[in-house]
Design a protein around this motif. Structure first.
Motif, PDB file in Angstrom:
ATOM      1  N   ILE A   1      32.447  41.720 -43.225  1.00 23.38           N
ATOM      2  CA  ILE A   1      33.756  41.839 -43.860  1.00 23.38           C
ATOM      3  C   ILE A   1      34.107  43.309 -44.096  1.00 23.38           C
ATOM      4  CG2 ILE A   1      32.992  41.748 -46.280  1.00 23.38           C
ATOM      5  CD1 ILE A   1      35.386  39.790 -46.729  1.00 23.38           C
ATOM      6  N   TRP A   2      35.370  43.623 -43.928  1.00 27.94           N
ATOM      7  CA  TRP A   2      35.847  44.977 -44.151  1.00 27.94           C
ATOM      8  C   TRP A   2      35.974  45.186 -45.670  1.00 27.94           C
ATOM      9  CZ3 TRP A   2      40.351  46.140 -40.207  1.00 27.94           C
ATOM     10  CH2 TRP A   2      39.937  45.742 -38.928  1.00 27.94           C
ATOM     11  N   HIS A   3      35.406  46.266 -46.167  1.00 27.52           N
ATOM     12  CA  HIS A   3      35.429  46.484 -47.610  1.00 27.52           C
ATOM     13  C   HIS A   3      35.256  47.968 -47.923  1.00 27.52           C
ATOM     14  CE1 HIS A   3      31.126  46.430 -46.739  1.00 27.52           C
ATOM     15  NE2 HIS A   3      30.918  47.022 -47.900  1.00 27.52           N
ATOM     16  N   CYS A   4      35.477  48.321 -49.197  1.00 24.23           N
ATOM     17  CA  CYS A   4      35.270  49.704 -49.640  1.00 24.23           C
ATOM     18  C   CYS A   4      35.310  49.760 -51.161  1.00 24.23           C
ATOM     19  CB  CYS A   4      36.318  50.651 -49.053  1.00 24.23           C
ATOM     20  SG  CYS A   4      38.037  50.155 -49.320  1.00 24.23           S
TER      21      CYS A   4
ATOM     22  N   LEU B   1      35.230  38.053 -39.051  1.00 22.98           N
ATOM     23  CA  LEU B   1      35.022  37.670 -37.657  1.00 22.98           C
ATOM     24  C   LEU B   1      35.681  38.650 -36.683  1.00 22.98           C
ATOM     25  CD1 LEU B   1      35.476  33.791 -37.995  1.00 22.98           C
ATOM     26  CD2 LEU B   1      33.365  35.123 -38.006  1.00 22.98           C
ATOM     27  N   ARG B   2      36.280  39.697 -37.208  1.00 23.08           N
ATOM     28  CA  ARG B   2      36.851  40.760 -36.391  1.00 23.08           C
ATOM     29  C   ARG B   2      35.795  41.864 -36.306  1.00 23.08           C
ATOM     30  NH1 ARG B   2      42.263  42.022 -35.139  1.00 23.08           N
ATOM     31  NH2 ARG B   2      42.602  39.802 -35.542  1.00 23.08           N
ATOM     32  N   LYS B   3      34.943  41.800 -35.305  1.00 22.57           N
ATOM     33  CA  LYS B   3      33.770  42.675 -35.237  1.00 22.57           C
ATOM     34  C   LYS B   3      34.158  44.130 -34.992  1.00 22.57           C
ATOM     35  CE  LYS B   3      30.684  38.992 -33.538  1.00 22.57           C
ATOM     36  NZ  LYS B   3      29.809  38.918 -34.724  1.00 22.57           N
ATOM     37  N   VAL B   4      33.601  44.985 -35.834  1.00 19.29           N
ATOM     38  CA  VAL B   4      33.813  46.426 -35.694  1.00 19.29           C
ATOM     39  C   VAL B   4      32.474  47.131 -35.889  1.00 19.29           C
ATOM     40  CG1 VAL B   4      36.199  46.346 -36.485  1.00 19.29           C
ATOM     41  CG2 VAL B   4      34.362  46.674 -38.145  1.00 19.29           C
ATOM     42  N   SER B   5      32.439  48.402 -35.578  1.00 15.25           N
ATOM     43  CA  SER B   5      31.217  49.175 -35.747  1.00 15.25           C
ATOM     44  C   SER B   5      31.319  50.040 -36.993  1.00 15.25           C
ATOM     45  CB  SER B   5      30.954  50.053 -34.520  1.00 15.25           C
ATOM     46  OG  SER B   5      29.734  50.753 -34.670  1.00 15.25           O
TER      47      SER B   5
ATOM     48  N   ASP C   1      29.399  46.694 -43.099  1.00 14.61           N
ATOM     49  CA  ASP C   1      28.012  47.148 -43.280  1.00 14.61           C
ATOM     50  C   ASP C   1      27.116  46.794 -42.104  1.00 14.61           C
ATOM     51  OD1 ASP C   1      28.529  48.341 -45.654  1.00 14.61           O
ATOM     52  OD2 ASP C   1      27.748  46.742 -46.902  1.00 14.61           O
ATOM     53  N   SER C   2      27.524  47.165 -40.928  1.00 17.52           N
ATOM     54  CA  SER C   2      26.679  46.911 -39.755  1.00 17.52           C
ATOM     55  C   SER C   2      27.279  47.629 -38.560  1.00 17.52           C
ATOM     56  CB  SER C   2      26.599  45.406 -39.440  1.00 17.52           C
ATOM     57  OG  SER C   2      27.860  44.918 -39.051  1.00 17.52           O
ATOM     58  N   VAL C   3      26.447  47.825 -37.541  1.00 18.34           N
ATOM     59  CA  VAL C   3      26.988  48.192 -36.246  1.00 18.34           C
ATOM     60  C   VAL C   3      27.492  46.906 -35.616  1.00 18.34           C
ATOM     61  CG1 VAL C   3      25.453  50.151 -35.961  1.00 18.34           C
ATOM     62  CG2 VAL C   3      24.728  47.919 -35.149  1.00 18.34           C
ATOM     63  N   ILE C   4      28.029  46.981 -34.414  1.00 14.86           N
ATOM     64  CA  ILE C   4      28.535  45.777 -33.763  1.00 14.86           C
ATOM     65  C   ILE C   4      27.413  44.747 -33.637  1.00 14.86           C
ATOM     66  CG2 ILE C   4      29.496  44.840 -31.626  1.00 14.86           C
ATOM     67  CD1 ILE C   4      30.957  47.510 -31.284  1.00 14.86           C
ATOM     68  N   ASP C   5      27.664  43.540 -34.093  1.00 16.86           N
ATOM     69  CA  ASP C   5      26.660  42.478 -34.112  1.00 16.86           C
ATOM     70  C   ASP C   5      26.893  41.555 -32.924  1.00 16.86           C
ATOM     71  OD1 ASP C   5      25.024  40.248 -34.761  1.00 16.86           O
ATOM     72  OD2 ASP C   5      25.164  40.775 -36.883  1.00 16.86           O
TER      73      ASP C   5
END
Length: 262
Positions: free
Chosen positions: A173-176, A139-143, A103-107
């Protein structure tokens, strides 16, 4: 947010679990009478999901509970900044799931984070498709939706929950959302808060270097990391330094941070 008593803050072990996994689930911390009131209100709510936070007294009462405020203060401090909220609804027999996203762009913050609280007013069993998360991915930053091409990842976990449970998720965190195979509509209220102060030593830090806490890090292994599992673990150890306000504590495997002069 007024300062909360120490007894309501998260413990060092709870915060360590958040540091390792990127989320912390507090089961059934909301009294049942509030859950029932919220569930009834959510079923009858006709407004926009983004306005529910401002229009619902019961949701305000829930997030003003000492145990809920204590958790939020442990993450984002006494002066959190409202980012957004939404009442997520997945209708009965809605069999299409979301793609993985963060839920974010690259932070650009090295370790600072927003917190997202997911409140379940009713039981959310596995077949109802509660939110799917990938532990350790924070902690694995994604966009945002750039990871939507992934479907199933080893180690992923549905947030199966009883009524009154709140899951606190790191914004990265990666989620769906998952398909709802039941005949009942699923409701999840999400509140996102940004920190209003530096996020160091905000929780109950008693025992932050104890054997109990170190065991949390020793057992921290996320199979999806593969050959990079230790890289991820070093990042987690650095995150723990940040959260504790102690730049010398070393929970990395074999004291790797200290050995590398970090």
């Amino acid at each position: 947010m007024s300062n909360i008593e120490k007894q309501h803050l998260l413990t060092a072990k709870q915060m360590a679990e958040f540091a390792v996994n990127g989320f912390l689930r507090l089961d059934e911390i909301v009294p049942q009478e509030l859950n029932e009131a919220a569930y009834k209100e959510q079923r009858e709510f006709q407004g926009n999901g983004s306005t529910y936070w401002n229009e619902s007294k019961v949701i305000q009462d829930i997030f003003n509970l000492p145990q809920v405020k204590g958790a939020l203060q442990s993450f984002v401090g006494q002066y959190p900044i409202y980012d957004h909220s939404f009442m997520h609804i997945v209708r009965a027999k809605h069999l299409k799931g979301q793609g993985y996203h963060a839920d974010s762009v690259i932070d650009t913050r090295p370790f600072g984070y927003d917190i997202q609280a997911f409140y379940f007013s009713h039981d959310a069993p596995d077949e109802m498709g509660p939110t799917l998360v990938l532990p350790g991915s924070h902690l694995r930053k994604v966009s945002n939706g750039s990871i939507g091409r992934y479907k199933n990842i080893v180690g992923q976990k549905r947030m199966v929950a009883k009524a009154g449970t709140i899951g606190f998720l790191h914004h990265g965190i990666w989620h769906c959302a998952q398909p709802n195979h039941t005949d009942e509509t699923r409701y999840v209220f999400k509140l996102r808060l940004r920190p209003g102060q530096e996020q160091r030593s905000l929780f109950n830090t008693d025992g932050y270097n104890s054997d109990e806490v170190r065991d949390v890090f020793k057992k921290a292994y996320h199979p999806w990391c593969g050959d990079e599992a230790r890289v991820n673990q070093i990042q987690t150890a650095k995150f723990w330094r940040f959260l504790c306000g102690d730049d010398k504590i070393d929970t990395s495997f074999e004291g790797a941070l200290t050995r590398m002069g970090l």
